[in-house]
Design a protein around this motif. Sequence first.
Motif, PDB file in Angstrom:
ATOM      1  N   VAL A 185       0.855  -1.188   0.000  1.00  0.00           N
ATOM      2  CA  VAL A 185       0.000   0.000   0.000  1.00  0.00           C
ATOM      3  C   VAL A 185       0.887   1.232   0.000  1.00  0.00           C
ATOM      4  CG1 VAL A 185      -1.879  -1.176   1.191  1.00  0.00           C
ATOM      5  CG2 VAL A 185      -0.183   0.084   2.516  1.00  0.00           C
ATOM      6  N   THR A 186       0.404   2.269  -0.661  1.00  0.00           N
ATOM      7  CA  THR A 186       1.183   3.495  -0.790  1.00  0.00           C
ATOM      8  C   THR A 186       0.439   4.655  -0.161  1.00  0.00           C
ATOM      9  OG1 THR A 186       2.229   2.735  -2.837  1.00  0.00           O
ATOM     10  CG2 THR A 186       2.238   5.105  -2.438  1.00  0.00           C
ATOM     11  N   VAL A 187       1.174   5.435   0.623  1.00  0.00           N
ATOM     12  CA  VAL A 187       0.634   6.633   1.254  1.00  0.00           C
ATOM     13  C   VAL A 187       1.173   7.847   0.507  1.00  0.00           C
ATOM     14  CG1 VAL A 187       0.494   7.990   3.384  1.00  0.00           C
ATOM     15  CG2 VAL A 187       0.531   5.488   3.487  1.00  0.00           C
ATOM     16  N   GLY A 188       0.317   8.829   0.260  1.00  0.00           N
ATOM     17  CA  GLY A 188       0.750  10.043  -0.441  1.00  0.00           C
ATOM     18  C   GLY A 188       1.080   9.769  -1.890  1.00  0.00           C
ATOM     19  N   ALA A 189       0.336   8.867  -2.505  1.00  0.00           N
ATOM     20  CA  ALA A 189       0.620   8.482  -3.891  1.00  0.00           C
ATOM     21  C   ALA A 189       0.637   9.700  -4.814  1.00  0.00           C
ATOM     22  CB  ALA A 189      -0.433   7.489  -4.376  1.00  0.00           C
ATOM     23  N   GLY A 190       1.676   9.768  -5.644  1.00  0.00           N
ATOM     24  CA  GLY A 190       1.792  10.850  -6.619  1.00  0.00           C
ATOM     25  C   GLY A 190       2.428  12.108  -6.083  1.00  0.00           C
ATOM     26  N   SER A 191       2.753  12.139  -4.776  1.00  0.00           N
ATOM     27  CA  SER A 191       3.371  13.336  -4.192  1.00  0.00           C
ATOM     28  C   SER A 191       4.842  13.067  -3.900  1.00  0.00           C
ATOM     29  CB  SER A 191       2.650  13.712  -2.895  1.00  0.00           C
ATOM     30  OG  SER A 191       2.987  12.794  -1.860  1.00  0.00           O
ATOM     31  N   PRO A 192       5.627  14.114  -3.705  1.00  0.00           N
ATOM     32  CA  PRO A 192       7.048  13.931  -3.374  1.00  0.00           C
ATOM     33  C   PRO A 192       7.246  13.152  -2.070  1.00  0.00           C
ATOM     34  CG  PRO A 192       6.618  16.190  -4.060  1.00  0.00           C
ATOM     35  CD  PRO A 192       5.287  15.533  -3.891  1.00  0.00           C
ATOM     36  N   ALA A 193       6.198  13.160  -1.198  1.00  0.00           N
ATOM     37  CA  ALA A 193       6.307  12.475   0.108  1.00  0.00           C
ATOM     38  C   ALA A 193       5.848  11.026   0.030  1.00  0.00           C
ATOM     39  CB  ALA A 193       5.477  13.228   1.145  1.00  0.00           C
ATOM     40  N   GLU A 194       5.555  10.529  -1.162  1.00  0.00           N
ATOM     41  CA  GLU A 194       5.026   9.172  -1.337  1.00  0.00           C
ATOM     42  C   GLU A 194       5.949   8.116  -0.723  1.00  0.00           C
ATOM     43  OE1 GLU A 194       5.048   6.271  -5.155  1.00  0.00           O
ATOM     44  OE2 GLU A 194       3.727   8.013  -5.355  1.00  0.00           O
ATOM     45  N   PHE A 195       5.338   7.147  -0.023  1.00  0.00           N
ATOM     46  CA  PHE A 195       6.106   6.000   0.464  1.00  0.00           C
ATOM     47  C   PHE A 195       5.188   4.783   0.504  1.00  0.00           C
ATOM     48  CE2 PHE A 195       4.111   7.556   4.323  1.00  0.00           C
ATOM     49  CZ  PHE A 195       3.826   6.411   5.058  1.00  0.00           C
ATOM     50  N   SER A 196       5.789   3.616   0.452  1.00  0.00           N
ATOM     51  CA  SER A 196       5.016   2.377   0.423  1.00  0.00           C
ATOM     52  C   SER A 196       5.432   1.461   1.564  1.00  0.00           C
ATOM     53  CB  SER A 196       5.212   1.647  -0.917  1.00  0.00           C
ATOM     54  OG  SER A 196       4.781   2.448  -1.997  1.00  0.00           O
ATOM     55  N   VAL A 197       4.491   0.629   2.014  1.00  0.00           N
ATOM     56  CA  VAL A 197       4.778  -0.397   3.007  1.00  0.00           C
ATOM     57  C   VAL A 197       4.255  -1.721   2.466  1.00  0.00           C
ATOM     58  CG1 VAL A 197       4.672   1.177   4.976  1.00  0.00           C
ATOM     59  CG2 VAL A 197       2.599   0.035   4.212  1.00  0.00           C
ATOM     60  N   THR A 198       4.885  -2.804   2.898  1.00  0.00           N
ATOM     61  CA  THR A 198       4.479  -4.132   2.423  1.00  0.00           C
ATOM     62  C   THR A 198       4.146  -5.049   3.598  1.00  0.00           C
ATOM     63  OG1 THR A 198       6.758  -4.925   2.406  1.00  0.00           O
ATOM     64  CG2 THR A 198       5.910  -3.952   0.353  1.00  0.00           C
ATOM     65  N   SER A 199       3.422  -6.107   3.295  1.00  0.00           N
ATOM     66  CA  SER A 199       3.054  -7.108   4.293  1.00  0.00           C
ATOM     67  C   SER A 199       2.936  -8.454   3.606  1.00  0.00           C
ATOM     68  CB  SER A 199       1.719  -6.732   4.944  1.00  0.00           C
ATOM     69  OG  SER A 199       1.241  -7.786   5.752  1.00  0.00           O
ATOM     70  N   LYS A 200       3.367  -9.504   4.293  1.00  0.00           N
ATOM     71  CA  LYS A 200       3.286 -10.850   3.719  1.00  0.00           C
ATOM     72  C   LYS A 200       1.842 -11.343   3.607  1.00  0.00           C
ATOM     73  CE  LYS A 200       7.834 -12.514   5.205  1.00  0.00           C
ATOM     74  NZ  LYS A 200       8.322 -12.737   3.825  1.00  0.00           N
ATOM     75  N   THR A 201       0.949 -10.727   4.374  1.00  0.00           N
ATOM     76  CA  THR A 201      -0.454 -11.118   4.335  1.00  0.00           C
ATOM     77  C   THR A 201      -1.289  -9.959   3.805  1.00  0.00           C
ATOM     78  OG1 THR A 201      -1.001 -10.319   6.555  1.00  0.00           O
ATOM     79  CG2 THR A 201      -0.058 -12.539   6.375  1.00  0.00           C
ATOM     80  N   ALA A 202      -2.602 -10.167   3.712  1.00  0.00           N
ATOM     81  CA  ALA A 202      -3.493  -9.104   3.245  1.00  0.00           C
ATOM     82  C   ALA A 202      -3.634  -8.000   4.284  1.00  0.00           C
ATOM     83  CB  ALA A 202      -4.866  -9.683   2.907  1.00  0.00           C
ATOM     84  N   LYS A 203      -3.246  -8.300   5.537  1.00  0.00           N
ATOM     85  CA  LYS A 203      -3.357  -7.305   6.601  1.00  0.00           C
ATOM     86  C   LYS A 203      -2.122  -6.418   6.669  1.00  0.00           C
ATOM     87  CE  LYS A 203      -6.658  -9.189   9.904  1.00  0.00           C
ATOM     88  NZ  LYS A 203      -6.884  -9.490  11.328  1.00  0.00           N
ATOM     89  N   VAL A 204      -2.383  -5.134   6.858  1.00  0.00           N
ATOM     90  CA  VAL A 204      -1.307  -4.159   7.043  1.00  0.00           C
ATOM     91  C   VAL A 204      -1.572  -3.445   8.359  1.00  0.00           C
ATOM     92  CG1 VAL A 204      -0.146  -2.124   6.120  1.00  0.00           C
ATOM     93  CG2 VAL A 204      -1.062  -3.849   4.554  1.00  0.00           C
ATOM     94  N   ASP A 205      -0.685  -3.638   9.319  1.00  0.00           N
ATOM     95  CA  ASP A 205      -0.837  -3.017  10.635  1.00  0.00           C
ATOM     96  C   ASP A 205       0.228  -1.952  10.846  1.00  0.00           C
ATOM     97  OD1 ASP A 205      -2.953  -4.747  11.364  1.00  0.00           O
ATOM     98  OD2 ASP A 205      -1.524  -6.302  11.927  1.00  0.00           O
TER      99      ASP A 205
END
Length: 459
Positions: free
Chosen positions: A219-239
């Motif tokens: 999942v990506t936070v701030g998509a399309g902005s200079p501050a954009e960053f992504s996090v990953t998870s081995k499962t469908a859940k992102v905590d």
Amino acid sequence: MGSMSVGGLLTGFDTKGVVQKLMNVERLAGDRIAKAKIGASALSGALTQLNGLVNKIGEAANAVIPDSILKTSIWSSASATSSAKDVATVTASGVSVAGNLTVRVDRVAQAGAALSGEIAVTDRNTAVNGSPWSLSITNHGTAIAVDFTATDTLNTVAEKINTTTGLDVTATVVKVRDGAYRLQLTSKTTGADTTLAVSGDSSVIGGVNQLTAGQDTQVTVGAGSPAEFSVTSKTAKVDGLMEGVSITALTPGTTTISSQRDPAAIADKVQAMVDAANAALTNIRINSKVDPNLSKATAGKDATNNSGVFMGNSTAQDITRRLSDIFVGSSSNIPSSVGINIAKDGSLSFDKAKFTEAYTKDPSAVEKTVTGAAQKLADVSKSLTNATDGILTIAVRGQDALVKDYSDQIKRFNDRMTAKEEILTRQYDALDKMLSKLKSQGDWLAGQINSLNGGSAKN
């Protein structure tokens, strides 16, 4: 066969009536025992009902107290929403502050899978190869060997793969057509490291090709902005993106997540605790005075209305005092400050609006006050209802023992009365017979005198 007597036939003296009247007087003493039994039985029923109500206080109070073992707490109650529920769903617990966050789901975790070529066998229970063979299957980056014998069928091959420790792979036999099968291998978990690789004697099963590659959720936070960053998870859940919020990715897309505390859910639990305590106090209060519309406790009366049965009962009075003291509180713990009030007549009420206002201003102070009261209620409930040595438990046993003792006394009394009635009946029957004999003798003497008087007159 018992004897039957009818008194007074010879003399007109009613022996049976006399005995019955005498026995009615004698049986008055037994009435006192019967009334005592009725009273003990009514009190036992009322105490049993009260025991159930006090037990419910403990259950409701324990629901308010944080569970350090299960790591659950109503004080973590929170709510969260997803603006696009087809993209992601959310759950919340332990949210400290309200928040909003827009995220883009780029991909959703999936498990790696592979599919063999066609395997020419008659059916699933036919041996696959005429000699021993093996496969080396890699999952989570680790290769594990699985050995097979010359007699292993497609079903036993699948079973050995499924039960190999550490492999974390499910094998499924798939029928292509009569006489042709394939073997599908799927990782039991998801994540990029679940892409499967198969080597060894794979030609026995027609070779193995990748079906799907393992994949992490991203999942990506701030998509399309200079501050954009992504996090990953081995499962469908992102905590962890938002405190106390768990995101479950469903399909690529964008959604806005909102979270907040949920004081209403907490208030409902506190309300249940107050209601449980109020039910017990009301029960004691009602049964501590006589209802003018009802007769006093009698055998067979509905146990929910034991009019006056708790009048002067020290156990009921002690319970009222102990419960009331908790809700009156102390200088360091004042339940009324969070909306839990006790009236002059001992009844309890809960002001949900005041509770919510206080909780919004100072959550930790409200939690401390309510949890303190709940812990005291739980302790009191346990000391009263414990199945071994609870005060109410012992009181009920005491009344039940009295009921049994009174029953025994009544039986012995009735036996004595039966024996005494038989003795009196014999005595008065004997008296009747004696009077009858005296009457007969008197009649004979009178006859003799009359005869003598008659003879003298003729001379």
